[in-house]
Design an enzyme around this catalytic site. Structure first.
Site, PDB file in Angstrom:
ATOM      1  CD  GLU A  24      -2.008   2.768  -3.563  1.00  0.00           C
ATOM      2  OE1 GLU A  24      -3.046   3.404  -3.818  1.00  0.00           O
ATOM      3  OE2 GLU A  24      -1.649   2.488  -2.386  1.00  0.00           O
TER       4      GLU A  24
ATOM      5  CG  ASP B 230      -1.814   1.182   1.327  1.00  0.00           C
ATOM      6  OD1 ASP B 230      -2.596   1.383   0.382  1.00  0.00           O
ATOM      7  OD2 ASP B 230      -1.730   1.915   2.323  1.00  0.00           O
TER       8      ASP B 230
END
Length: 538
Positions: free
Chosen positions: A239, A199
């Site tokens: 990401e 993330d």
């Protein structure tokens, strides 16, 4: 099994709390995921990407983690987790977890200790300052947070938070913090996960480099080395919302990320859909760097966040907004769209199927968000990104077959009004309908799962002879040509593309085509046609 399995898989993203509730408490759980593994297998799914399942106050859908090694009780027990891995493995499905390494919850024991004692070892686990510092960063959620610095009375200092104020940033330049993350990775790898989605990977890398991206890529190398030492087939998917030229920092020579989530192509795909023309997507593919051996891109249509359009120019972004989010309440954070794919495409089944076929045609690993295969809608009454986070619609039964709990106890409200209401839009209603979106998506995804060359081979854009048509060939041992019409009007393809298809056999189409060989190839509005040539025919 092989180390590059991620090139040949279809990833299905699940929010476990919203997928299926097995025990009637109102929250989806791991047993619910297990119960639907056969459903996923029929679509050709090879990898499950689970949103956070860790202990959390759940103020940010579980991304505010209070214990990275503890399974959140609402999702089940460790035995449930082990059972999920066993049952998934029986079906040839791997499981990838979130690795939230950029921040924690402010209720994490590390932060609790850091606040109490300036001299605690945990103090340096976070980023503190006596005064707010302008380091060039702005709040990720500008309409919610007006600063990335928050005063903490107990600590007597400001702490930094790029995201919400209840999610303090970790000091990833501190080797002790990285060592903690490595232990967390080792714990879940030992339990059997196939990889991690990192993330906010680009923010984490900058933090590890003290604000310098190029200086921070050591973090990815170190985490990748650890992961592959424990499981040589482990994949790190990051990401990475950056300009395409910067992807090279995140791939390295194949020793950093195995998959980069490609926001660049995602943004231009929607620009292409908005215009009904292939040029923006073709332009984006040509500009992104060729990944090194051991790395690739992940591509998708919609995810669990807003459709962030920051990679487009201001004019292009406005163009997409006007088509897909004409009302201000459909937008978020001044940069994106908080709608699901189906409402953006006005619920048109043919248009949605075309979008899925287009996605599956792209070089990279495709990701499908739960519910996209049936055309689930959104709930714009919910704030921010929560509009696209609603329970899976399994049937027309109470609570859409998601849960037997009272509606007030559900993890999120069911969509029960409008054209996307569960009473008419659900899995059961589409199962037996050969023309339903679910049936079309199954055919698309099953076909894509059998085309190894799309993930492994070399690709080339073909001249279709029409601005609305995207045509691409993927070549490896076999060769596939995939053609998609982004407009709602029928088109006739150019002679050059017709000549290219000589010797290819049709393997997928949006409808039956029985045109004689001497006639030019045609596509219906929002039509798609795939062709393949086997090795012996090359």
């Amino acid at each position: 099994m092989s180390a590059d399995w991620y090139r040949r898989t279809l990833i299905y993203q699940i929010d476990p709390s919203l997928f299926l509730d097995s025990n009637g408490d109102g929250c989806g759980d791991l047993r619910g995921v297990i119960d639907r593994l056969d459903y996923l297998q029929t679509m050709g799914v090879g990898t499950l990407w689970l949103l956070p399942i860790f202990a959390s106050p759940f103020r940010d859908a579980g991304y505010d983690i209070s214990d990275h090694r503890q399974l959140e009780p609402r999702f089940g027990s460790e035995e449930d987790w082990r059972l999920l891995l066993r049952e998934a493995d029986k079906r040839g499905i791997r499981v990838v977890l979130e690795l939230v390494l950029q921040h924690t919850s402010n209720q994490h024991p590390w932060f609790v200790q850091a606040r109490r004692d300036r001299h605690s070892r945990y103090r340096d686990y976070y980023i503190w300052s006596d005064q707010p510092v302008d380091d060039g960063n702005q709040p990720i959620f500008p309409s919610v947070e007006d600063s990335i610095w928050q005063w903490d009375e107990r600590a007597g200092q400001f702490y930094r938070h790029l995201f919400y104020r209840h999610e303090p940033d970790l000091n990833l330049a501190n080797p002790a913090v990285v060592a903690e993350i490595e232990q967390i990775m080792g714990y879940w790898l030992d339990l059997g996960v196939a990889g991690f989605r990192l993330d906010a990977a680009s923010h984490a890398v900058e933090q590890a480099g003290g604000g310098d991206e190029e200086q921070g890529v050591w973090l990815l190398e170190r985490l990748s080395t650890l992961a592959r030492r424990i499981n040589p087939e482990c994949v790190l998917m990051g990401e990475v919302d950056v300009e395409p030229e910067r992807f090279v920092h995140y791939f390295g020579d194949g020793n950093r990320l195995a998959l980069a989530l490609d926001f660049w192509v995602n943004n231009h795909l929607f620009l292409a859909l908005a215009r009904g023309q292939a040029e923006p997507l073709i332009r984006a593919l040509h500009r992104r760097p060729t990944p090194p051996d051991g790395a690739s891109y992940a591509v998708w249509l919609r995810n669990h966040d807003e459709l962030d359009l920051e990679r487009l120019t201001e004019r292009e972004r406005k163009e997409v907004m006007e088509v897909f989010a004409p009302d201000p309440h459909m937008r978020a954070y001044g940069r994106g769209i908080r709608r699901r794919l189906a409402p953006m495409l006005r619920g048109d089944v043919a248009h949605q199927a075309l979008a899925q076929a287009l996605l599956a045609s792209l070089p990279g690993t495709p990701i499908l968000r739960y519910g996209e295969e049936i055309g689930m809608g959104d709930d714009l009454r919910r704030p921010e990104r929560l509009s696209v986070r609603t329970p899976m619609q399994w049937s027309a039964e109470r609570n859409a077959g998601f849960s037997t709990a009272a509606s007030a106890r559900l993890a999120a409200p069911i969509i029960d009004q409008g054209p996307f209401a569960f009473a008419q839009l659900n899995v059961v209603a589409q199962q037996a309908d050969d023309l339903s979106l679910l049936s079309r998506c199954r055919r698309i995804l099953q076909a894509r799962a059998n085309l190894a060359e799309v993930g492994e081979g070399q690709w080339q854009i073909l001249d279709s002879g029409h601005p609305a048509v995207f045509a691409i060939v993927h070549r490896a041992q076999s060769s596939s040509v995939m053609i998609c019409n982004l407009s709602g009007k029928p088109v006739r393809l150019g002679d050059e593309l017709n000549a290219t298809l000589k010797g290819y056999e049709p393997i997928l189409a949006d409808r039956n085509h029985a045109a004689p060989e001497h006639e030019s190839l045609t596509l219906a509005g929002f039509g798609y046609r795939w062709f393949r040539r086997q090795p012996s025919e090359l």
